[in-house]
Design a protein around this motif. Sequence first.
Motif, short mmCIF file in Angstrom:
data_model
loop_
_atom_site.label_atom_id
_atom_site.label_comp_id
_atom_site.label_asym_id
_atom_site.label_seq_id
_atom_site.Cartn_x
_atom_site.Cartn_y
_atom_site.Cartn_z
N GLN A 38 0.85 -1.19 0.00
CA GLN A 38 0.00 0.00 0.00
C GLN A 38 0.87 1.23 0.00
N LYS A 42 -3.13 5.43 -1.78
CA LYS A 42 -3.60 4.40 -2.70
C LYS A 42 -4.17 3.22 -1.94
N GLN A 43 -4.96 2.42 -2.64
CA GLN A 43 -5.51 1.23 -2.03
C GLN A 43 -4.45 0.14 -1.92
N GLU A 45 -2.85 -3.23 -2.60
CA GLU A 45 -2.93 -4.04 -3.81
C GLU A 45 -2.12 -5.33 -3.67
#
Length: 118
Positions: A38, A42-43, A45
């Motif tokens: 992460q 941002k998310q 991933e």
Amino acid sequence: VQLVESGGGLVQPGGSLRLSCAASTSIFSDLIVGWYRQAPGKQRELVATISSGGDTTFGGIVEGRLRFHVSRENSRNMVYLYMNSLKPEDPAVYYCYAADWINFLDYWGQGTQVTVSS
């Protein structure tokens, strides 16, 4: 299941780094394990996971299959992420992940920071 990551740090662009994750559990060999990351804003991933049978799954990271390698060592309850050709877009907190697919439970480590900078 407890997961403890190690191996993060500062690396130059184009460099390599190995992350390690130690799992405290008696059922490690039954778990799907791997890594997420992460970046700020941002998310989280998927980087890559590896099943008990050694099958790997990769996320959508650019050239992820070429640059990242996930492995496990069941005899030592360890998961590794080998990262090569690190890019400026790779800095993030990298999290160790484990899935008990039988009981529908997910586990996360606390994360280790990876910084890519010259």
